[in-house]
Write an enzyme that holds these catalytic residues in place. Structure first.
Site, PDB file in Angstrom:
ATOM      1  N   ASP A  69     -27.243  28.209 111.163  1.00  0.00           N
ATOM      2  CA  ASP A  69     -27.273  29.681 111.139  1.00  0.00           C
ATOM      3  C   ASP A  69     -25.996  30.316 111.689  1.00  0.00           C
ATOM      4  OD1 ASP A  69     -29.894  30.576 110.101  1.00  0.00           O
ATOM      5  OD2 ASP A  69     -30.697  29.340 111.719  1.00  0.00           O
ATOM      6  N   GLU A  74     -23.847  37.968 114.618  1.00  0.00           N
ATOM      7  CA  GLU A  74     -24.373  39.110 115.386  1.00  0.00           C
ATOM      8  C   GLU A  74     -25.316  38.692 116.505  1.00  0.00           C
ATOM      9  OE1 GLU A  74     -27.571  41.547 113.523  1.00  0.00           O
ATOM     10  OE2 GLU A  74     -26.463  43.251 114.313  1.00  0.00           O
ATOM     11  N   ASP A  75     -26.075  37.628 116.267  1.00  0.00           N
ATOM     12  CA  ASP A  75     -27.104  37.257 117.231  1.00  0.00           C
ATOM     13  C   ASP A  75     -26.551  36.652 118.513  1.00  0.00           C
ATOM     14  OD1 ASP A  75     -29.284  38.125 115.696  1.00  0.00           O
ATOM     15  OD2 ASP A  75     -29.073  36.360 114.417  1.00  0.00           O
ATOM     16  N   ARG A  94     -30.015  27.525 117.824  1.00  0.00           N
ATOM     17  CA  ARG A  94     -28.896  28.447 117.668  1.00  0.00           C
ATOM     18  C   ARG A  94     -28.056  28.594 118.944  1.00  0.00           C
ATOM     19  NH1 ARG A  94     -29.625  33.676 114.344  1.00  0.00           N
ATOM     20  NH2 ARG A  94     -27.388  33.291 114.461  1.00  0.00           N
ATOM     21  N   ARG A 139     -37.844  36.514 119.306  1.00  0.00           N
ATOM     22  CA  ARG A 139     -36.583  35.923 119.783  1.00  0.00           C
ATOM     23  C   ARG A 139     -36.127  36.453 121.140  1.00  0.00           C
ATOM     24  NH1 ARG A 139     -33.891  33.640 115.303  1.00  0.00           N
ATOM     25  NH2 ARG A 139     -35.522  32.693 114.028  1.00  0.00           N
ATOM     26  N   HIS A 169     -36.067  40.771 113.513  1.00  0.00           N
ATOM     27  CA  HIS A 169     -35.309  41.449 114.571  1.00  0.00           C
ATOM     28  C   HIS A 169     -35.477  42.966 114.451  1.00  0.00           C
ATOM     29  CE1 HIS A 169     -32.464  37.775 114.495  1.00  0.00           C
ATOM     30  NE2 HIS A 169     -32.986  37.809 115.703  1.00  0.00           N
ATOM     31  N   CYS A 256     -25.969  41.146 110.407  1.00  0.00           N
ATOM     32  CA  CYS A 256     -26.000  39.816 111.032  1.00  0.00           C
ATOM     33  C   CYS A 256     -24.677  39.077 110.917  1.00  0.00           C
ATOM     34  CB  CYS A 256     -27.051  38.933 110.362  1.00  0.00           C
ATOM     35  SG  CYS A 256     -28.607  39.730 110.118  1.00  0.00           S
TER      36      CYS A 256
HETATM   37  C1  CIR Z   1     -32.550  33.019 112.087  1.00  0.00           C
HETATM   38  O1  CIR Z   1     -33.741  32.921 111.838  1.00  0.00           O
HETATM   39  O2  CIR Z   1     -32.139  33.059 113.237  1.00  0.00           O
HETATM   40  C2  CIR Z   1     -31.576  33.080 110.939  1.00  0.00           C
HETATM   41  N1  CIR Z   1     -32.058  32.284 109.861  1.00  0.00           N
HETATM   42  C3  CIR Z   1     -31.369  34.506 110.485  1.00  0.00           C
HETATM   43  C4  CIR Z   1     -30.741  35.377 111.530  1.00  0.00           C
HETATM   44  C5  CIR Z   1     -30.473  36.741 111.018  1.00  0.00           C
HETATM   45  N2  CIR Z   1     -29.820  37.524 112.020  1.00  0.00           N
HETATM   46  C6  CIR Z   1     -30.084  38.806 112.254  1.00  0.00           C
HETATM   47  O3  CIR Z   1     -30.978  39.374 111.670  1.00  0.00           O
HETATM   48  N3  CIR Z   1     -29.357  39.407 113.187  1.00  0.00           N
END
Ligand code: CIR
Length: 281
Positions: A69, A74-75, A94, A139, A169, A256
């Site tokens: 990922d 962004e995360d 992650r 999360r 999110h 993201c």
């Molecule tokens: C996840 O589940 O963490 C990734 N497959 C997708 C993350 C998407 N990020 C976001 O919406 N900020």
């Protein structure tokens, strides 16, 4: 594209290449589908090109082959006026993504970090003026949100937790349009949670349209959501269409794939103590 530091850009978009293991991404609400990696990379390049055309300097990090990922940069961090808060992603797979992002952001900000037992995904943090709305997602836990609150309140920012329905999110449910206005999907988040803000609802049948990226006076909007795009244009907003369909299979949206940092000075080394940077939006 900028692969190394040393310039003095006004607006930086930090991105990360689509990794070869994308097919092993985390999935919460979608069923696993086959990915076309070439198409995902093309769309991601087109997204970076759109950011460049808007005046961003794209600073792209290389992919991590062991982090499926990693493109969803962004995360991994929340950039405030004088500090980048390095997140602790809720999905254990992650957590290895944060170190290279922290190294890059250290060129422009002092660093702070979310510590165990806290978890926080940047996709849950939506800034609107002096308020950080923080999603109550699977999360981001209370300990993570509390740590962010302490860092934010010390800087004059309020933190408001926001319940979500049926989405990953907070920014799957609502994003900033700039000027204190938000685009939101009322099926996923109660607009009352954003008391005092003007809410533009997504068009019927387009719940995923809630994730747009407001940058440099424009709104990046996925081409899959034409009715919402028309709605934004009727409000006088400049809509830039981009195709996010391949990364959407991994539950990623347009916010993201970048961390946008705004400022007037960039250091030439990662050990800079420059304080002149501000987050976009
Ligand atoms: C996840 O589940 O963490 C990734 N497959 C997708 C993350 C998407 N990020 C976001 O919406 N900020």
């Amino acid at each position: 594209m900028v692969e190394a530091r040393g310039e003095t850009p006004a607006l930086v978009a930090l991105t990360r290449e689509v990794g070869p293991a994308l097919a092993d991404c985390e999935l919460t609400y979608r069923s696993r589908e086959p990915f076309d990696l070439g198409r995902a990379r093309e769309q991601h390049r087109a997204y970076e090109d759109a950011l460049e055309r808007l005046g961003c300097t794209v600073h792209r990090l290389p992919a991590d082959p062991d982090a499926p990922d990693c493109v969803f940069v962004e995360d991994t961090a929340v950039v405030l006026d004088d500090v980048a808060v390095i997140a602790r992603p809720g999905a254990a797979s992650r957590r290895r993504e944060t170190a290279p992002v922290a190294a890059a952001l250290s060129a422009w900000r002092d660093l702070a970090s979310i510590e165990p037992p806290g978890t926080l995904d940047g996709g849950d943090v939506l800034r609107c003026g002096d308020t950080l709305f923080v999603g109550r997602s699977t999360r981001t836990n209370d300990a993570g949100a509390e740590q962010l609150r302490r860092l934010a309140e010390a800087r004059g920012l309020a933190v408001v937790r926001v319940p979500l329905r049926d989405c990953l999110h907070l920014k799957s449910a609502a994003t900033s349009l700039g000027g204190g206005r938000l685009l939101a999907c009322p099926d996923r988040v109660d607009p009352a949670a954003f008391a005092g803000r003007e809410i533009v609802p997504v068009a019927p049948g387009e719940p995923d349209a809630a994730n747009v990226l407001a940058v440099a006076g424009a709104i990046l909007c996925d081409v899959r959501f034409p009715a919402t795009a028309r709605r934004l244009e009727r409000l006088g907003l400049r809509v830039v269409p981009v195709d996010g369909s391949e990364l959407a299979k991994a539950e990623g949206g347009l916010t993201c794939c970048s961390i946008v940092v705004e400022g007037s000075t960039q250091s030439s080394t990662a050990t800079s103590t420059s304080k002149q940077w501000r987050p976009a939006g």
